[in-house]
Design an enzyme around this catalytic site. Sequence first.
Site, mmCIF file in Angstrom:
data_model
loop_
_atom_site.group_PDB
_atom_site.id
_atom_site.type_symbol
_atom_site.label_atom_id
_atom_site.label_comp_id
_atom_site.label_asym_id
_atom_site.label_seq_id
_atom_site.Cartn_x
_atom_site.Cartn_y
_atom_site.Cartn_z
ATOM 1 N N ASP A 1 0.835 -1.197 0.000
ATOM 2 C CA ASP A 1 0.000 0.000 0.000
ATOM 3 C C ASP A 1 0.872 1.249 0.000
ATOM 4 O O ASP A 1 0.645 2.191 -0.761
ATOM 5 C CB ASP A 1 -0.911 0.018 1.237
ATOM 6 C CG ASP A 1 -2.003 -1.044 1.154
ATOM 7 O OD1 ASP A 1 -2.145 -1.660 0.091
ATOM 8 O OD2 ASP A 1 -2.701 -1.257 2.160
ATOM 9 N N ASP B 1 -5.460 -9.594 -1.559
ATOM 10 C CA ASP B 1 -5.280 -10.179 -0.232
ATOM 11 C C ASP B 1 -6.027 -11.492 -0.056
ATOM 12 O O ASP B 1 -5.788 -12.210 0.918
ATOM 13 C CB ASP B 1 -5.792 -9.193 0.830
ATOM 14 C CG ASP B 1 -4.713 -8.228 1.266
ATOM 15 O OD1 ASP B 1 -3.526 -8.603 1.206
ATOM 16 O OD2 ASP B 1 -5.043 -7.103 1.658
ATOM 17 N N LYS C 1 -16.321 -6.222 -2.115
ATOM 18 C CA LYS C 1 -14.870 -6.234 -1.938
ATOM 19 C C LYS C 1 -14.196 -7.155 -2.967
ATOM 20 O O LYS C 1 -14.506 -7.115 -4.147
ATOM 21 C CB LYS C 1 -14.530 -6.659 -0.493
ATOM 22 C CG LYS C 1 -14.699 -5.523 0.485
ATOM 23 C CD LYS C 1 -14.363 -5.906 1.907
ATOM 24 C CE LYS C 1 -12.886 -6.109 2.148
ATOM 25 N NZ LYS C 1 -12.233 -4.959 2.796
ATOM 26 N N GLU C 2 -13.295 -8.019 -2.507
ATOM 27 C CA GLU C 2 -12.544 -8.868 -3.442
ATOM 28 C C GLU C 2 -13.420 -9.941 -4.100
ATOM 29 O O GLU C 2 -12.972 -10.625 -4.999
ATOM 30 C CB GLU C 2 -11.363 -9.552 -2.725
ATOM 31 C CG GLU C 2 -10.151 -8.655 -2.498
ATOM 32 C CD GLU C 2 -10.159 -8.007 -1.124
ATOM 33 O OE1 GLU C 2 -11.245 -7.880 -0.509
ATOM 34 O OE2 GLU C 2 -9.069 -7.601 -0.652
HETATM 35 C C1 GLC Z 1 -6.936 -3.554 0.371
HETATM 36 C C2 GLC Z 1 -5.515 -3.625 0.894
HETATM 37 C C3 GLC Z 1 -4.528 -3.770 -0.262
HETATM 38 C C4 GLC Z 1 -4.916 -4.913 -1.173
HETATM 39 C C5 GLC Z 1 -6.348 -4.774 -1.631
HETATM 40 C C6 GLC Z 1 -6.810 -5.948 -2.436
HETATM 41 O O1 GLC Z 1 -7.127 -2.382 -0.325
HETATM 42 O O2 GLC Z 1 -5.199 -2.462 1.643
HETATM 43 O O3 GLC Z 1 -3.244 -3.991 0.242
HETATM 44 O O4 GLC Z 1 -4.037 -4.912 -2.275
HETATM 45 O O5 GLC Z 1 -7.185 -4.657 -0.497
HETATM 46 O O6 GLC Z 1 -6.873 -7.123 -1.699
#
Ligand code: GLC
Length: 793
Positions: free
Chosen positions: A352, A484, A627-628
């Site tokens: 980050d 992550d 999110k992810e």
């Molecule tokens: C959050 C974390 C970052 C990561 C992203 C994707 O933003 O701070 O480090 O790359 O998630 O997982």
Amino acid sequence: MQYGHFDEKNKEYLITKPNTPAPWANYLGSPEYGAIISGNAGGYSFVKSGANGRHLRYHFNSNDEPGRYIYVKDLENGDYWSGSWQPVGKDLDQYQSVCHHGTGYTNIVSDYDNIHTESLYYVPLNKTYEVWRMKVRNDGTTARKLALFGFAELTNNNNYEQDTVNLQYTLFISRTYYKNNKILQVINENIPEEQTWRFFGAAGAEVAGYDGDRDTFLGEYRSYGNPASVANGECSNSLNYNTNACGALQINVELQPGEEKEVAFLLGQYDEQGASEILSHYKDLSVVEEELEELKAFWHSKLNRFQVQTPSDNLNNMINTWNAYQCFITFIWSRAASFQYSGLRNGLGYRDTVQDIQGIIHLDHEMALERLRLMISAQVSNGGGLPLVKFDHNPGHEGTPDDPEYVRETGHPHYRADDALWLFPTVIKYLNESGNWDFTNEVVPYSDKGEDTVYGHLRQALQFSLDRMGAHGMPVGLHADWNDCLRLGAKGESLFVAFQLYMGFKIFMEIAQNKNKPEDVAWAQGLLDELDGNIQKYAWEKDQFVRGFTEDNYTIGSWENEEGKIWMNPQSWAVLSGAARPEQARVSMDKVYENLRTDYGTMLFYPPFRKYGLPVALMALFNASTKENGGIFSQPQGWLILAETMIGNGDRAFEYFLNCSPASMNDKAEVRKLEPYVHGQFVESKDSPYQGRAHVHWLTGTASTVMVSLVEGIMGVQPQKDGLRLNPCVPSDWTEFSMVREFRGKKLNIRVENNNGVQKGVSRIVINGEEIQGDLIPVTQLAAENDVLVVMG
Ligand code: GLC
């Protein structure tokens, strides 16, 4: 619905309806004294650390309470309200308010019952206390008798967790005193070495009453909206002892029609002597205006190093002020203090932070350098990055994720595959902006042992990946790559890291060439060719790049899969790294557009994971489209925009910008919820019932990726070793735009003409009346101030 608007000239955002769908915040101060404040004056303050230096209390996950409240009481008719709409929350038909969030200050203006107030909040430059200055004016025709109450809820302990949950201890260690216009709070009074002092004082008027005991000020079964002392029109002169503390100071004012008075409340961690000195500085309150001007000059002079005037106000507001300011705030605060981050993490995340640096390089490369050095000194001698760089990082003496002590202290037992590879794009950006290529010769320690030149550190970063390659000849994913939630381990391979490594080789070769090291160039070229061959052989699937391979050779991000069929990052990074062939870039980027784009931004992948069957895909723990897990992760939007500009699609790059720009949602704030002037971490995507809702404000890597994509991609301002390249990639309907840019201490006034309506391609550049060859303005040709004409098409 709209709750406010941008004021580009003054570099402010004005909240005109205070009942925003979430607390819309701003940052005050510096890491020495930090403060966050919402449009309703909610928020907290701390010295050095949000977790360990907190003196102004804020309830996380609450209704934006408490904060820096200034109540106004009419002593004749008994009515009362607050200088910010909340906490009293008067009927908005009768109460008007405009909150000006600016660069390092917030000014909340209110009008109610013919009383006009302005509550200005700021931390003076390089100071470690805060100022709340209230101006109050009688706009009516009769004289008024008012009482003003400044209220600061003080914590019982500098440690946020202790203050919040360990009440059997922290409630009994603090007490307050009143002395000369101020409340003083002392913690651990009986142990001089352990004492902490705070003060809340008033300047510009005599204090008529005070409360140092929060519960007395608020009263039983009452709250911030109707404190007993305000309702009664007088404080009780209470002090706390084994109860919660506060600073509450009452000031009575009489105002003739048209008359205005002002008073200031000061807050900080000082003992009596320090507090008295600060208060005496504000004897004459005109000093407030001087300090405010100083603060504006400080921020604006940074932001003014790059300003644009384009046909898009949205873009102008973002580049000129808000995205740039967010880059500084994210750079400064990392992920340490917001309404979501409480500061409990005791350091800087490697990836980050190295990426955050990129967002400010074009505006302040000296500030960037210091942090860059720190991050290079947090590279382990094996070439990997320390997952967490502690605030008290001690280069040469730190443990590694392989050491139990480091793991105990940080909770990070693993390396990430991507961390140190972020150094490449950041270092080259710094070198090209500053011209300080000697930096590559600077010797910097490794975090654990030994030292090397910056150049040596870069080579070692490549080595870290080379030492960890998988069965397809691509870097393994370890505990995470950028994502992550991808746990590919010691054998599974990551295409994200493969593209980062690809970029790393290319940047390393450029630096090696400049240092006249042909053997190093040849070394990197050989490895790059090999990696390129493997990517082409294993990772290209008809019309898209895959995301990775698990250790048992399952392909992540294959169109054959039921979930996560196509991923955005491998396509954009194939372009950014240069690994994609032109035809691959075209078809894969088209596929992203067709399958992943939404009006609120582009999804990380689709469809999201619902059937938890892929243990390496940890993102299934989040709700779908969040999110992810197939959400619109905001940070990669910048990579997408930049990639489109690299392949010449100005229209599409701009569309992607509009999709993800917070300002685009200014009139749909009820959908987005978050501040329309800053990016959040992610936006819910199409399988969520709340598509378009954004989360986790301010501190996000999005600030830097989108900024870089706008500055270097769309505006096309690309510093190189020997000059400044100008190669914009814009929407075809832009016929003209201009920019002002400082570069190596010189000023360039750049006008771009695009009468043929092209998206990319420069046909002529004229500098100070002289035409140059190509699109690179040599630094040697720059005068102190320069007129530049760029003709596209
Ligand atoms: C959050 C974390 C970052 C990561 C992203 C994707 O933003 O701070 O480090 O790359 O998630 O997982």
